[in-house]
Motif scaffolding. Structure first.
Motif, PDB file in Angstrom:
ATOM      1  N   ASP A   1     -14.449   8.180  -9.065  1.00  0.00           N
ATOM      2  CA  ASP A   1     -14.590   7.503  -7.768  1.00  0.00           C
ATOM      3  C   ASP A   1     -13.375   6.629  -7.454  1.00  0.00           C
ATOM      4  O   ASP A   1     -12.973   6.523  -6.295  1.00  0.00           O
ATOM      5  CB  ASP A   1     -15.855   6.648  -7.752  1.00  0.00           C
ATOM      6  CG  ASP A   1     -17.138   7.481  -7.739  1.00  0.00           C
ATOM      7  OD1 ASP A   1     -17.061   8.707  -7.525  1.00  0.00           O
ATOM      8  OD2 ASP A   1     -18.214   6.890  -7.982  1.00  0.00           O
TER       9      ASP A   1
ATOM     10  N   GLU B   1       0.852  -1.182   0.000  1.00  0.00           N
ATOM     11  CA  GLU B   1       0.000   0.000   0.000  1.00  0.00           C
ATOM     12  C   GLU B   1       0.892   1.238   0.000  1.00  0.00           C
ATOM     13  O   GLU B   1       1.904   1.295   0.691  1.00  0.00           O
ATOM     14  CB  GLU B   1      -0.903   0.007   1.234  1.00  0.00           C
ATOM     15  CG  GLU B   1      -1.832   1.201   1.264  1.00  0.00           C
ATOM     16  CD  GLU B   1      -2.705   1.240   2.513  1.00  0.00           C
ATOM     17  OE1 GLU B   1      -3.346   2.280   2.701  1.00  0.00           O
ATOM     18  OE2 GLU B   1      -2.735   0.255   3.273  1.00  0.00           O
TER      19      GLU B   1
ATOM     20  N   SER C   1      -3.324   2.292  -3.621  1.00  0.00           N
ATOM     21  CA  SER C   1      -3.826   3.161  -2.567  1.00  0.00           C
ATOM     22  C   SER C   1      -5.221   2.708  -2.197  1.00  0.00           C
ATOM     23  O   SER C   1      -6.010   2.332  -3.069  1.00  0.00           O
ATOM     24  CB  SER C   1      -3.906   4.619  -3.043  1.00  0.00           C
ATOM     25  OG  SER C   1      -2.640   5.083  -3.427  1.00  0.00           O
ATOM     26  N   LEU C   2      -5.518   2.743  -0.917  1.00  0.00           N
ATOM     27  CA  LEU C   2      -6.872   2.434  -0.474  1.00  0.00           C
ATOM     28  C   LEU C   2      -7.757   3.650  -0.728  1.00  0.00           C
ATOM     29  O   LEU C   2      -7.334   4.794  -0.519  1.00  0.00           O
ATOM     30  CB  LEU C   2      -6.891   2.084   1.008  1.00  0.00           C
ATOM     31  CG  LEU C   2      -6.264   0.748   1.391  1.00  0.00           C
ATOM     32  CD1 LEU C   2      -6.341   0.543   2.911  1.00  0.00           C
ATOM     33  CD2 LEU C   2      -6.952  -0.400   0.682  1.00  0.00           C
ATOM     34  N   LEU C   3      -8.958   3.402  -1.157  1.00  0.00           N
ATOM     35  CA  LEU C   3      -9.898   4.483  -1.387  1.00  0.00           C
ATOM     36  C   LEU C   3     -10.542   4.909  -0.072  1.00  0.00           C
ATOM     37  O   LEU C   3     -10.879   4.060   0.758  1.00  0.00           O
ATOM     38  CB  LEU C   3     -10.995   4.034  -2.359  1.00  0.00           C
ATOM     39  CG  LEU C   3     -10.533   3.645  -3.759  1.00  0.00           C
ATOM     40  CD1 LEU C   3     -11.693   3.068  -4.560  1.00  0.00           C
ATOM     41  CD2 LEU C   3      -9.936   4.847  -4.466  1.00  0.00           C
ATOM     42  N   ASP C   4     -10.706   6.220   0.122  1.00  0.00           N
ATOM     43  CA  ASP C   4     -11.377   6.718   1.320  1.00  0.00           C
ATOM     44  C   ASP C   4     -12.833   6.260   1.333  1.00  0.00           C
ATOM     45  O   ASP C   4     -13.384   5.927   2.374  1.00  0.00           O
ATOM     46  CB  ASP C   4     -11.347   8.252   1.360  1.00  0.00           C
ATOM     47  CG  ASP C   4      -9.938   8.794   1.470  1.00  0.00           C
ATOM     48  OD1 ASP C   4      -9.061   8.095   2.019  1.00  0.00           O
ATOM     49  OD2 ASP C   4      -9.708   9.916   0.989  1.00  0.00           O
ATOM     50  N   GLN C   5     -13.430   6.271   0.166  1.00  0.00           N
ATOM     51  CA  GLN C   5     -14.836   5.901  -0.002  1.00  0.00           C
ATOM     52  C   GLN C   5     -14.920   4.711  -0.952  1.00  0.00           C
ATOM     53  O   GLN C   5     -14.554   4.842  -2.113  1.00  0.00           O
ATOM     54  CB  GLN C   5     -15.606   7.103  -0.589  1.00  0.00           C
ATOM     55  CG  GLN C   5     -17.089   6.952  -0.626  1.00  0.00           C
ATOM     56  CD  GLN C   5     -17.717   7.031   0.752  1.00  0.00           C
ATOM     57  OE1 GLN C   5     -17.106   7.450   1.721  1.00  0.00           O
ATOM     58  NE2 GLN C   5     -18.935   6.593   0.844  1.00  0.00           N
TER      59      GLN C   5
ATOM     60  N   LYS D   1     -10.479   7.321  -8.427  1.00  0.00           N
ATOM     61  CA  LYS D   1      -9.342   8.254  -8.376  1.00  0.00           C
ATOM     62  C   LYS D   1      -8.247   7.857  -9.358  1.00  0.00           C
ATOM     63  O   LYS D   1      -7.050   7.865  -9.038  1.00  0.00           O
ATOM     64  CB  LYS D   1      -8.811   8.374  -6.949  1.00  0.00           C
ATOM     65  CG  LYS D   1      -9.891   8.843  -5.971  1.00  0.00           C
ATOM     66  CD  LYS D   1      -9.340   9.258  -4.658  1.00  0.00           C
ATOM     67  CE  LYS D   1     -10.390   9.642  -3.660  1.00  0.00           C
ATOM     68  NZ  LYS D   1     -11.486  10.437  -4.046  1.00  0.00           N
TER      69      LYS D   1
END
Length: 167
Positions: free
Chosen positions: A162, A23, A28-32, A164
């Motif tokens: 969405d 990561e 990257s992890l999505l916030d949403q 990103k």
């Protein structure tokens, strides 16, 4: 006994090795979280463009990978755009999806663009191209700018935002 010890050490070393994907480096992890199209399946999303040379080289690999998946895995291909000149390719993709010929023409579209330097900048070019695969030109022309394809393009644009997607 020596083999058993070496095997045990190899397994231990494999368990403590650095993960293949990190990561922040590889993803990257999505916030949403982005809602899946089918919550009953494991969804793997490929965001691509017909005009992307990397996507062209990746296409045969993703096609082979998809064939090997179980029924609970869904490959969702989302055609993105990062400039207005890419929209005809998006519309062409979603026209092929709507007319149910995407699987038949997907690699051929990539090859036409990247190997034959063919341009498909408007509905008529797509109609001419898809006619070679048994699709009526009139069907392509009436679908290309339709409400359905326009909606799919808008959804693809939103999903790209969405997710990103940056490149």
């Amino acid at each position: 006994a020596a083999f058993g010890t070496l095997f045990s050490l190899a397994v231990f070393a494999a368990d403590t090795a650095q993960p293949a994907y990190l990561e922040g480096r590889d993803y990257s992890l999505l916030d949403q979280p982005v809602r899946t199209l089918n919550p009953a399946k494991i969804e793997v999303v490929e965001v691509f463009s017909y005009t992307c040379p990397h996507c062209f080289h990746f296409e045969p690999l993703i096609e082979e990978w998809a064939k090997k998946q179980k029924d609970d895995v869904a490959l969702v291909q989302t055609h993105t755009k990062w400039s207005p000149g890419m929209e005809p390719y998006q519309r062409g993709f979603y026209t092929a999806v709507t007319l149910k010929v995407k699987d038949k023409v997907q690699l051929a579209v990539f090859k036409a663009i990247h190997e034959q330097q063919k341009q498909l900048p408007e509905a008529q070019a797509w109609a001419d191209f898809l006619a070679a695969y048994g699709v009526s030109k009139q069907s392509v022309l009436s679908t290309y700018d339709s409400f359905i394809v326009t909606g799919q393009v808008a959804q693809a644009d939103q999903r790209s935002r969405d997710y990103k997607i940056t490149g």
